[in-house]
Design an enzyme around this catalytic site. Structure first.
Site, PDB file in Angstrom:
ATOM      1  N   TYR A 155       0.657  -1.257  -0.081  1.00 48.77           N
ATOM      2  CA  TYR A 155      -0.179  -0.138  -0.131  1.00 48.77           C
ATOM      3  C   TYR A 155       0.907   1.479  -0.088  1.00 48.77           C
ATOM      4  O   TYR A 155       0.381   2.294  -0.752  1.00 48.77           O
ATOM      5  CB  TYR A 155      -0.825  -0.027   1.255  1.00 48.77           C
ATOM      6  CG  TYR A 155      -2.056   0.828   1.461  1.00 48.77           C
ATOM      7  CD1 TYR A 155      -3.037   1.009   0.379  1.00 48.77           C
ATOM      8  CD2 TYR A 155      -2.055   1.991   2.200  1.00 48.77           C
ATOM      9  CE1 TYR A 155      -3.955   1.836   0.392  1.00 48.77           C
ATOM     10  CE2 TYR A 155      -3.050   2.840   2.526  1.00 48.77           C
ATOM     11  CZ  TYR A 155      -4.125   2.962   1.466  1.00 48.77           C
ATOM     12  OH  TYR A 155      -5.071   3.778   1.614  1.00 48.77           O
ATOM     13  N   LYS A 159       0.715   4.003  -2.886  1.00 50.53           N
ATOM     14  CA  LYS A 159       0.421   5.043  -3.008  1.00 50.53           C
ATOM     15  C   LYS A 159       1.347   6.304  -2.944  1.00 50.53           C
ATOM     16  O   LYS A 159       1.342   7.376  -3.497  1.00 50.53           O
ATOM     17  CB  LYS A 159      -0.275   5.559  -1.408  1.00 50.53           C
ATOM     18  CG  LYS A 159      -1.550   4.620  -1.244  1.00 50.53           C
ATOM     19  CD  LYS A 159      -2.507   5.226  -2.127  1.00 50.53           C
ATOM     20  CE  LYS A 159      -4.163   4.739  -1.654  1.00 50.53           C
ATOM     21  NZ  LYS A 159      -5.081   5.246  -2.597  1.00 50.53           N
TER      22      LYS A 159
END
Ligand SMILES: NC(=O)c1ccc[n+]([C@@H]2O[C@H](COP(=O)([O-])OP(=O)(O)OC[C@H]3O[C@@H](n4cnc5c(N)ncnc54)[C@H](O)[C@@H]3O)[C@@H](O)[C@H]2O)c1
Length: 264
Positions: A155, A159
């Site tokens: 993640y 991101k």
């Protein structure tokens, strides 16, 4: 706040729930019309009922599938005649230390949270460029784009990649009057974070680590997305707006340890 141009149209991915739903609601409340894409047909239908089909149209769109994203962008012009604002919001993560993470799970997260943003910026940016009226693109990144956390490698990487992509898009699209910015939410109470509320220690740790001493509601993120969509941010591009109650100044919770303590 002065909004985008009169009669403006926004596109929001992941619109059926959480931050995307709040952004769609805010856009409509500000006089915009919205095309919302999601893989959750039921959630889209509920929002269509709530906002009315004159203001909101939902369409099935998996942001990892290029034809879906291109079709969603097309729908904005065929249904509402124009496109002014694009929000690359759909995303999700996983929990697992790098040495334990299946490559397939890594790819799933990167496909959704990074490739999905790429496809949305690509097709949304093309349409804005072709219309020749400028516009605004907002990507929904995360606190994890700038703050490492145990077990959130995929993640964080996806991101952080989405933020880098936002900057490149700002650089490339600025000459067409198109602004591109990212928001980085901290902990927000949405469908994505439901599971965290099953382990109160995790939410408590988040709250302790946020100087404002609380988590956020999706509307608080939608407020900043709207600011970036509106003319109030007319000279803002290539920026990352943290909307995290100051949490980036401290440290990220150890979610794996908290789940282990809770016996999960
Ligand atoms: N909730 C938080 O604490 C938090 C914090 C930082 C960043 N974010 C980011 O905010 C964004 C929105 O998340 P949320 O918290 O509102 O979660 P949410 O689960 O409430 O909403 C996400 C929506 O995305 C949709 N979606 C999932 N996969 C999709 C796909 N392949 N194509 C299209 N739509 C898809 C889901 O069906 C859902 O409606 C995500 O990018 C997330 O990473 C959330």
């Amino acid at each position: 706040m002065s909004g985008p141009r009169a009669g403006w149209v926004g596109l929001v991915t992941g619109a059926a729930s959480g931050i995307g739903r709040a952004a769609a609601r805010r856009f409509v409340a500000e006089g915009g019309k919205v095309v919302g894409g999601d893989i959750d047909d039921k959630g889209l239908a509920e929002l269509e009922d709530e906002l009315g089909q004159d203001a909101f149209v939902g369409a099935r769109c998996d942001v990892t599938v290029e034809e879906d994203v291109a079709a969603l962008v097309e729908l904005a012009t065929s249904r509402f005649g124009r496109l002014d604002v694009v929000v690359a919001n759909a995303g999700n993560g996983t929990l697992g230390e790098i040495v334990d993470l299946d490559a397939a799970e890594w790819r799933r997260v990167v496909e959704l949270s990074l490739t999905g943003a790429f496809l949305t910026i690509k097709h949304g940016g093309r349409a804005l460029r072709a219309a020749g009226n400028g516009g605004s693109i907002v990507t929904v990144a995360s606190l994890n784009a700038v703050q490492a956390g145990r077990g959130v490698g995929a993640y964080c990487a996806a991101k952080a990649g989405a933020v880098a992509l936002t900057e490149v898009a700002a650089l490339e699209l600025g000459r067409y009057g198109i602004r591109v910015n990212a928001v980085a939410p901290g902990l927000v109470q949405t469908g994505m974070t439901n599971a965290l509320w099953q382990v109160p220690a995790i939410v408590e740790e988040y709250v302790e680590n946020a100087p404002l001493g609380r988590f956020a509601q999706p509307e608080e993120i939608a407020n900043v997305i709207y600011f970036l969509a509106s003319e109030e941010s007319s000279f803002v591009s290539g920026s990352l707006y943290s909307v995290d109650g100051g949490a980036r100044t401290r440290r990220y919770p150890d979610m794996i340890a908290a789940f282990e303590r809770a016996g999960g």
